[in-house]
Design a protein around this motif. Structure first.
Motif, mmCIF file in Angstrom:
data_model
loop_
_atom_site.group_PDB
_atom_site.id
_atom_site.type_symbol
_atom_site.label_atom_id
_atom_site.label_comp_id
_atom_site.label_asym_id
_atom_site.label_seq_id
_atom_site.Cartn_x
_atom_site.Cartn_y
_atom_site.Cartn_z
ATOM 1 N N ALA A 131 0.833 -1.204 0.000
ATOM 2 C CA ALA A 131 0.000 0.000 0.000
ATOM 3 C C ALA A 131 0.867 1.252 0.000
ATOM 4 C CB ALA A 131 -0.927 -0.013 1.217
ATOM 5 N N LEU A 132 1.931 1.235 0.787
ATOM 6 C CA LEU A 132 2.833 2.385 0.848
ATOM 7 C C LEU A 132 3.493 2.626 -0.514
ATOM 8 C CD1 LEU A 132 4.256 4.586 2.540
ATOM 9 C CD2 LEU A 132 5.993 2.854 3.128
ATOM 10 N N SER A 133 3.888 1.562 -1.196
ATOM 11 C CA SER A 133 4.538 1.720 -2.502
ATOM 12 C C SER A 133 3.580 2.317 -3.527
ATOM 13 C CB SER A 133 5.077 0.376 -2.997
ATOM 14 O OG SER A 133 4.028 -0.499 -3.386
ATOM 15 N N LEU A 134 2.301 1.944 -3.453
ATOM 16 C CA LEU A 134 1.314 2.512 -4.372
ATOM 17 C C LEU A 134 1.036 3.976 -4.046
ATOM 18 C CD1 LEU A 134 -1.276 -0.410 -4.714
ATOM 19 C CD2 LEU A 134 0.628 0.169 -6.228
ATOM 20 N N ARG A 135 1.056 4.297 -2.752
ATOM 21 C CA ARG A 135 0.777 5.671 -2.342
ATOM 22 C C ARG A 135 1.926 6.614 -2.708
ATOM 23 N NH1 ARG A 135 -2.240 8.376 1.716
ATOM 24 N NH2 ARG A 135 -1.605 10.575 1.633
ATOM 25 N N THR A 136 3.155 6.192 -2.492
ATOM 26 C CA THR A 136 4.320 7.071 -2.702
ATOM 27 C C THR A 136 4.860 7.010 -4.126
ATOM 28 O OG1 THR A 136 5.920 5.371 -2.060
ATOM 29 C CG2 THR A 136 5.026 6.777 -0.296
ATOM 30 N N GLY A 137 4.600 5.921 -4.818
ATOM 31 C CA GLY A 137 5.291 5.644 -6.074
ATOM 32 C C GLY A 137 6.527 4.813 -5.793
ATOM 33 N N PHE A 193 -1.634 7.818 7.312
ATOM 34 C CA PHE A 193 -1.783 6.710 6.368
ATOM 35 C C PHE A 193 -1.210 5.420 6.954
ATOM 36 C CE2 PHE A 193 -0.031 4.103 2.936
ATOM 37 C CZ PHE A 193 -1.121 3.954 2.092
ATOM 38 N N LEU A 194 0.012 5.476 7.439
ATOM 39 C CA LEU A 194 0.642 4.281 8.004
ATOM 40 C C LEU A 194 -0.010 3.863 9.310
ATOM 41 C CD1 LEU A 194 4.415 4.915 7.188
ATOM 42 C CD2 LEU A 194 3.014 3.014 6.373
ATOM 43 N N ARG A 195 -0.425 4.806 10.122
ATOM 44 C CA ARG A 195 -1.096 4.444 11.388
ATOM 45 C C ARG A 195 -2.387 3.672 11.116
ATOM 46 N NH1 ARG A 195 1.469 6.646 15.573
ATOM 47 N NH2 ARG A 195 2.886 8.366 15.067
ATOM 48 N N ASP A 196 -3.145 4.093 10.105
ATOM 49 C CA ASP A 196 -4.362 3.361 9.767
ATOM 50 C C ASP A 196 -4.054 1.938 9.329
ATOM 51 O OD1 ASP A 196 -5.917 5.553 10.357
ATOM 52 O OD2 ASP A 196 -6.248 6.156 8.268
ATOM 53 N N TRP A 197 -3.023 1.785 8.506
ATOM 54 C CA TRP A 197 -2.670 0.458 8.013
ATOM 55 C C TRP A 197 -2.088 -0.427 9.112
ATOM 56 C CZ3 TRP A 197 -3.831 -2.262 3.867
ATOM 57 C CH2 TRP A 197 -4.361 -1.593 2.754
ATOM 58 N N LEU A 198 -1.290 0.157 9.983
ATOM 59 C CA LEU A 198 -0.601 -0.645 11.006
ATOM 60 C C LEU A 198 -1.466 -0.959 12.219
ATOM 61 C CD1 LEU A 198 2.928 1.025 10.977
ATOM 62 C CD2 LEU A 198 2.377 -1.323 10.301
ATOM 63 N N PHE A 199 -2.287 -0.013 12.626
ATOM 64 C CA PHE A 199 -2.961 -0.142 13.921
ATOM 65 C C PHE A 199 -4.485 -0.188 13.823
ATOM 66 C CE2 PHE A 199 0.868 2.675 14.784
ATOM 67 C CZ PHE A 199 1.696 1.613 15.100
ATOM 68 N N GLY A 200 -5.049 0.030 12.636
ATOM 69 C CA GLY A 200 -6.494 0.095 12.495
ATOM 70 C C GLY A 200 -7.173 -1.256 12.638
ATOM 71 N N ALA A 201 -8.459 -1.200 13.008
ATOM 72 C CA ALA A 201 -9.237 -2.426 13.184
ATOM 73 C C ALA A 201 -9.670 -3.024 11.856
ATOM 74 C CB ALA A 201 -10.460 -2.138 14.052
ATOM 75 N N VAL A 202 -9.710 -2.200 10.791
ATOM 76 C CA VAL A 202 -10.088 -2.685 9.465
ATOM 77 C C VAL A 202 -9.113 -2.143 8.432
ATOM 78 C CG1 VAL A 202 -12.533 -2.863 10.039
ATOM 79 C CG2 VAL A 202 -11.648 -0.736 9.071
ATOM 80 N N ASN A 203 -9.089 -2.749 7.251
ATOM 81 C CA ASN A 203 -8.220 -2.285 6.177
ATOM 82 C C ASN A 203 -8.651 -0.908 5.684
ATOM 83 O OD1 ASN A 203 -6.719 -4.672 6.051
ATOM 84 N ND2 ASN A 203 -8.102 -5.595 4.556
ATOM 85 N N PRO A 204 -7.730 0.014 5.522
ATOM 86 C CA PRO A 204 -8.045 1.240 4.774
ATOM 87 C C PRO A 204 -8.217 0.899 3.292
ATOM 88 C CG PRO A 204 -6.064 1.479 6.130
ATOM 89 C CD PRO A 204 -6.380 0.021 6.071
ATOM 90 N N PRO A 205 -8.753 1.823 2.500
ATOM 91 C CA PRO A 205 -8.826 1.585 1.050
ATOM 92 C C PRO A 205 -7.422 1.408 0.468
ATOM 93 C CG PRO A 205 -10.201 3.456 1.695
ATOM 94 C CD PRO A 205 -9.382 3.101 2.893
ATOM 95 N N MET A 206 -7.323 0.503 -0.512
ATOM 96 C CA MET A 206 -6.041 0.269 -1.155
ATOM 97 C C MET A 206 -5.826 1.294 -2.263
ATOM 98 S SD MET A 206 -3.172 -1.312 -1.500
ATOM 99 C CE MET A 206 -3.334 -2.759 -0.452
ATOM 100 N N ASP A 240 -11.758 -1.071 -5.945
ATOM 101 C CA ASP A 240 -12.633 -2.223 -6.055
ATOM 102 C C ASP A 240 -12.278 -3.340 -5.064
ATOM 103 O OD1 ASP A 240 -10.240 -2.328 -7.661
ATOM 104 O OD2 ASP A 240 -10.949 -4.271 -8.443
ATOM 105 N N TRP A 241 -11.085 -3.275 -4.428
ATOM 106 C CA TRP A 241 -10.707 -4.319 -3.482
ATOM 107 C C TRP A 241 -11.574 -4.245 -2.246
ATOM 108 C CZ3 TRP A 241 -4.672 -5.142 -3.187
ATOM 109 C CH2 TRP A 241 -4.194 -5.487 -4.461
ATOM 110 N N LYS A 242 -12.145 -5.356 -1.842
ATOM 111 C CA LYS A 242 -13.016 -5.413 -0.685
ATOM 112 C C LYS A 242 -12.588 -6.571 0.220
ATOM 113 C CE LYS A 242 -15.673 -2.242 -2.499
ATOM 114 N NZ LYS A 242 -15.665 -0.836 -1.977
ATOM 115 N N ALA A 243 -12.827 -6.370 1.521
ATOM 116 C CA ALA A 243 -12.578 -7.464 2.460
ATOM 117 C C ALA A 243 -13.711 -8.461 2.402
ATOM 118 C CB ALA A 243 -12.418 -6.903 3.875
ATOM 119 N N SER A 244 -13.398 -9.731 2.573
ATOM 120 C CA SER A 244 -14.438 -10.766 2.592
ATOM 121 C C SER A 244 -15.265 -10.646 3.867
ATOM 122 C CB SER A 244 -13.800 -12.160 2.520
ATOM 123 O OG SER A 244 -13.038 -12.293 1.338
ATOM 124 N N ALA A 245 -16.516 -11.012 3.767
ATOM 125 C CA ALA A 245 -17.395 -10.972 4.948
ATOM 126 C C ALA A 245 -16.964 -12.046 5.931
ATOM 127 C CB ALA A 245 -18.822 -11.173 4.518
#
Length: 358
Positions: free
Chosen positions: A288-294, A335-348, A353-358
């Protein structure tokens, strides 16, 4: 009394039988040859030596290992010399001049053969393979030189003075013991298409020499930054050789990671070691970081990280600060705090279109 700033030596003498009954897991792994190899990660080194068994307490090491006739000894670092004994045994003397955490101790006494080589830039390589199987494993360990060249192009010079692979039937997995990665004999089989897919595992453990061995977690809650890069770059290596597609792996991880976060904790706050959250989940954070930064900025973040923190310990907070500093982008902190510590995935990024499975 001990005086402030003055060096001192503590010497501890003890005896023990590695095969004696005990509660819990042992750091010893015993093979069919009657020998052993140590696999101490994450906190098993204190089952065979007195130590402060935490990754934040790194030290230089010397090892003096006696091996009977017909056996060889192995350890982290460089072999200094051997002292022969009248009965045909010998004491092998090793020194690791760079600091190492206790979980990465790689001592062994086995019926093995040393195979030697050099990397493309002249780094000494020494491998240990099962006795009598040199023809089988020689070409496999020889691939290490190319693996090193591939990773040094990404991270800079390998951080230690020697490297090698130890292949042993007494172990069932793969482990990044510092300067001497330990592999089970079970790894080295072609995949269903006849391709050497096991090379991605060899690259995984070699990535750890930078991420985890040289730059070491301050505690085990930071382990995503050991395993995440190892999974990410092993996947990238496999993709460049046409064996797999990294994006497919990351999408599959994204779909299941919400459930993993709920059960095992997010990548930066795991409830235990060894889970998908710190392995594939850690790689997903980096993806995710590589897509965000290039890719160019991401490559600089990773290369400067192992350069800046070489031979030291880190935290997730340090990585966040480092990323902001290298890129100049303060928005990467939340951005990194959401990815590292969040309870759910942030948008990729780039994949709404990427979604988490139920």
């Amino acid at each position: 009394p001990l005086h402030h700033g003055r060096a001192f030596t503590a010497e501890v003498r003890y005896r023990g039988n590695g095969k004696a009954p005990r509660l819990g897991l042992s750091g010893w792994k015993f093979g069919a040859d009657g020998g052993f190899a140590s696999a101490a990660q994450s906190s098993r080194a204190d089952t065979f030596l007195p130590c402060n068994d935490t990754p934040s307490d790194k030290a230089t090491w010397t090892f003096h290992i006696s091996a009977p006739r017909g056996y060889v000894a192995a350890a982290n670092g460089e072999l200094l010399h051997k002292t022969p004994r009248a009965d045909g045994s010998a004491v092998w003397h090793f020194a690791l001049r760079e600091r190492m955490a206790t979980e990465l101790i790689g001592i062994a006494v086995v019926k093995g053969t040393y195979l030697y080589g050099t990397s493309h830039r002249g780094l000494p390589l020494r491998h240990i393979v099962p006795q009598g199987q040199e023809d089988k494993y020689g070409p496999i360990v020889a691939r290490t030189a190319d693996h090193l060249a591939w990773l040094e192009a990404k991270f800079g010079r390998y951080p230690f003075s020697v490297y090698g692979v130890h292949i042993y039937d007494g172990y069932t997995d793969a482990l990044e013991n510092q300067t001497l990665s330990l592999f089970s004999t079970n790894w080295f089989k072609p995949d269903a298409n006849g391709r050497p897919g096991y090379e991605t595992t060899m690259v995984h453990e070699l990535v750890h020499q930078w991420f985890g061995d040289s730059v070491t977690p301050n505690d085990w809650q930071q382990a995503w930054l050991n395993e995440g890069p190892a999974v990410y770059y092993a996947g990238l290596y496999g993709e460049e050789r046409g064996w797999s597609v990294l994006e497919d792996k990351m999408k599959a991880t994204y779909e299941k990671l919400d459930a993993v976060r709920a059960a095992d904790g997010p990548p930066g706050l795991p409830k235990a070691l060894g889970g998908t959250n710190i392995y594939d989940g850690g790689a997903l954070v980096l993806y995710a970081l590589s897509l965000r930064t290039g890719q160019r900025k991401f490559d600089k973040v990773m290369r400067e990280w192992v350069k800046r923190f070489k031979d030291s310990t880190y935290t997730s907070e340090a990585f966040i600060r480092h990323t902001v500093d290298v890129t100049g982008d303060r928005s990467l902190d939340p951005f990194l705090r959401d990815w590292l510590f969040g309870a759910v995935n942030p948008p990729m990024p780039g994949h709404p279109d990427w979604k988490a499975s139920a």
